[in-house]
Design a protein around this motif. Structure first.
Motif, mmCIF file in Angstrom:
data_model
loop_
_atom_site.group_PDB
_atom_site.id
_atom_site.type_symbol
_atom_site.label_atom_id
_atom_site.label_comp_id
_atom_site.label_asym_id
_atom_site.label_seq_id
_atom_site.Cartn_x
_atom_site.Cartn_y
_atom_site.Cartn_z
ATOM 1 N N ASP A 35 0.871 -1.178 0.000
ATOM 2 C CA ASP A 35 0.000 0.000 0.000
ATOM 3 C C ASP A 35 0.904 1.223 0.000
ATOM 4 O O ASP A 35 1.511 1.565 1.018
ATOM 5 C CB ASP A 35 -0.912 0.001 1.230
ATOM 6 C CG ASP A 35 -1.886 1.182 1.234
ATOM 7 O OD1 ASP A 35 -1.721 2.095 0.385
ATOM 8 O OD2 ASP A 35 -2.787 1.211 2.090
ATOM 9 N N SER B 243 -0.096 4.303 -0.842
ATOM 10 C CA SER B 243 -0.927 5.509 -0.923
ATOM 11 C C SER B 243 -0.364 6.657 -0.097
ATOM 12 O O SER B 243 -0.700 7.813 -0.342
ATOM 13 C CB SER B 243 -2.361 5.198 -0.496
ATOM 14 O OG SER B 243 -2.391 4.631 0.797
ATOM 15 N N HIS C 241 0.467 -2.434 -6.228
ATOM 16 C CA HIS C 241 -0.071 -1.468 -5.271
ATOM 17 C C HIS C 241 -1.523 -1.797 -4.963
ATOM 18 O O HIS C 241 -2.339 -1.951 -5.877
ATOM 19 C CB HIS C 241 0.023 -0.047 -5.817
ATOM 20 C CG HIS C 241 -0.825 0.948 -5.082
ATOM 21 N ND1 HIS C 241 -0.581 1.290 -3.776
ATOM 22 C CD2 HIS C 241 -1.924 1.651 -5.462
ATOM 23 C CE1 HIS C 241 -1.495 2.166 -3.382
ATOM 24 N NE2 HIS C 241 -2.323 2.399 -4.388
ATOM 25 N N ALA D 95 -5.574 3.081 -1.661
ATOM 26 C CA ALA D 95 -6.089 4.304 -2.278
ATOM 27 C C ALA D 95 -5.175 4.741 -3.417
ATOM 28 O O ALA D 95 -4.114 4.157 -3.660
ATOM 29 C CB ALA D 95 -6.215 5.394 -1.218
ATOM 30 N N LEU E 81 -2.510 6.276 -5.830
ATOM 31 C CA LEU E 81 -1.093 6.567 -5.636
ATOM 32 C C LEU E 81 -0.827 8.054 -5.837
ATOM 33 O O LEU E 81 -1.232 8.638 -6.844
ATOM 34 C CB LEU E 81 -0.261 5.784 -6.642
ATOM 35 C CG LEU E 81 0.258 4.416 -6.244
ATOM 36 C CD1 LEU E 81 0.861 3.732 -7.459
ATOM 37 C CD2 LEU E 81 1.284 4.537 -5.141
ATOM 38 N N HIS F 22 -1.767 13.240 1.505
ATOM 39 C CA HIS F 22 -0.503 12.608 1.881
ATOM 40 C C HIS F 22 0.540 13.607 2.362
ATOM 41 O O HIS F 22 1.552 13.217 2.960
ATOM 42 C CB HIS F 22 0.056 11.800 0.702
ATOM 43 C CG HIS F 22 0.346 12.634 -0.515
ATOM 44 N ND1 HIS F 22 -0.646 13.124 -1.344
ATOM 45 C CD2 HIS F 22 1.518 13.062 -1.054
ATOM 46 C CE1 HIS F 22 -0.101 13.811 -2.331
ATOM 47 N NE2 HIS F 22 1.215 13.792 -2.173
#
Length: 452
Positions: free
Chosen positions: A180, A182, A206, A209, A211, A355
């Motif tokens: 993951d 994300s 992946h 959520a 990328l 992020h």
């Protein structure tokens, strides 16, 4: 958000008295430099990096590789040679057997803390990773879990974060792995960069959520291919969110590092804010760098640009417009765009950057607080910021040891008298000598004396 420590060094951000008119030579790309160092270290023959970025993050990467046994020789060319294509400083990288025991200081460099654990798994002996206090808080669990699934032994006291020790066994099985990523595209890049040296290569899938920062993964793939790696990607007709790297030897190469386009941002912003003109030499016509998106974003916000063989010339119109934009692929540009948006003539919404809460600091919380302290009206959303321009006033802009917050504060200071930037020296992370570059750019357009 980690609180910024008290810092006695307050830098008075220069106020612009008029339109900027300057040519600014931006140092090399951090992202390209650090990827180039890793690939050269894993190659089967020596290679060169020309015009590398010399900054805290890249010097940490170079020293870490030296600690593992890689030879890196630094040379500097004469001023006449530096003016030629590929001239200037050059690093010769001489691959060697990777070995421990070793201790690597990652500082607060995401590329070092994420790209080097897979390299350490290929070393013979234990490699300990440590860094700045903030590095303990940054996401690393995805890389740790993936490496374990691929056959590595790692002791992180079950934190999923630094500090930790990778017990290298001289090789790694590799193969398929789910991750993951994300929270950081660097998780994917970390596995891909070392994958040609894995016994089975790697298939990275992946899951999670969307990328962020996809241009950085494309940069990794392009650089891998340039040194002879075989990489299958979603863009080439493969499965969505799956990357495959075939095992094989990497070739040494002679790489000229592009200017760091993200670090060009504050200088382009200066043209927009002052209604002036700034030229960035050697802007590439084709690149995977996220900073190339500035051409479109800042044009939408009120400027115009022209790309020639000499570089990119950006011209401000004297007006700044708000923008509604998804920055998911180019999140690192958010602080500078937020600074310009705070000076615009209409509201802005910056989306797709949840992020950023996990970067050098929680950038969304920091921007909301610091712009607010200067009189701005900023609301933090689930995945970004909403900025409603208001008259701003001077004050201290805290940087939380984040280089992009410091350069964003300098942009605000062009139009707002009395902005003082706490710990502007943090810009050395990726842009050495920023204060001198900034005042040189302003030249006669700088206000020589500040009002009390």
């Amino acid at each position: 958000m980690t609180e910024s420590p008290a810092h006695p060094a307050l830098w008075p951000a220069p106020l612009a008295a008029g339109a900027v008119d300057a040519t600014v030579t931006v140092p090399g790309s951090k992202s390209v430099t650090n990827r180039g160092l890793v690939l050269a270290a894993l190659s089967s023959e020596p290679g060169w990096l020309r015009r590398p970025l010399r900054s805290r993050d890249t010097l940490l990467m170079a020293e870490a590789l030296r600690t593992l046994g890689v030879g890196i020789e630094e040379t500097a060319s004469s001023s006449s040679a530096a003016a030629q294509p590929g001239g200037g400083e050059a690093w010769r990288i001489i691959p060697a057997g990777l070995h421990g025991p070793a201790t690597i200081d990652v500082g607060n460099a995401g590329t070092v803390m994420r790209f080097l654990p897979p390299v350490a798994a290929l070393a013979d002996g234990p490699v300990r990773f440590d860094g700045d206090p903030r590095s303990y808080e940054r996401p690393l669990g995805g890389v740790i879990d993936a490496l374990r699934a691929l056959g590595a032994r790692i002791d992180d006291d079950n934190r999923g974060a630094l500090p930790m020790t990778v017990f290298g066994s001289g090789g790694l099985d590799g193969g398929p792995v789910e991750i993951d990523a994300s929270s950081s595209s660097q998780f994917v890049s970390a596995l891909l960069l070392s994958a040609p040296r894995f016994n089975q290569g790697v298939e990275v899938r992946h899951v999670g959520a969307a990328l962020p920062s996809m241009p950085h993964i494309r940069m990794t793939v392009d650089m891998l291919r340039s040194v002879g790696a075989q990489v299958d990607t979603p863009e080439a007709g493969g499965e969505p969110n799956v990357w495959r790297v075939t095992p094989g030897a990497l070739l040494g190469r002679d790489l000229v590092v592009e200017p760091d386009l993200s670090n060009a941002q504050p200088f382009l912003a200066a043209a927009l804010v002052t209604g002036g003109r700034v030229t960035i030499p050697d802007w590439p016509a084709h690149t995977t760098q996220p900073g190339d998106a500035l051409r479109e974003i800042f044009t939408t916000m009120g400027g115009s640009c022209e790309l020639t063989e000499q570089g990119l010339t950006f011209t401000g119109s004297g007006r700044i417009h708000g923008i509604d934009v998804d920055l998911g692929e180019v999140g690192e540009l958010t602080p500078g765009i937020a600074a310009v948006a705070a000076l615009a003539d209409s509201p802005s919404t910056l989306r797709g950057v949840a992020h950023l809460r996990l970067h050098e600091t929680d950038r969304l919380a920091a921007l909301t607080k610091e712009l607010g302290e200067l009189g701005g009206d900023v609301t933090e959303t689930a995945d970004g910021l909403h900025i409603r321009p208001r008259p701003l006033h001077g004050g201290i802009f805290h940087t939380y040891e984040d280089h992009r917050l410091a350069t964003a504060a300098a942009v605000i200071g062009l139009a707002v008298d009395g902005v003082e930037v706490e710990n502007v020296a943090t810009t050395a992370k990726t842009l050495p000598d920023f204060p001198a570059m900034w005042t040189d750019m302003l030249g006669p357009a700088a206000v020589p004396a500040r009002r009390a």
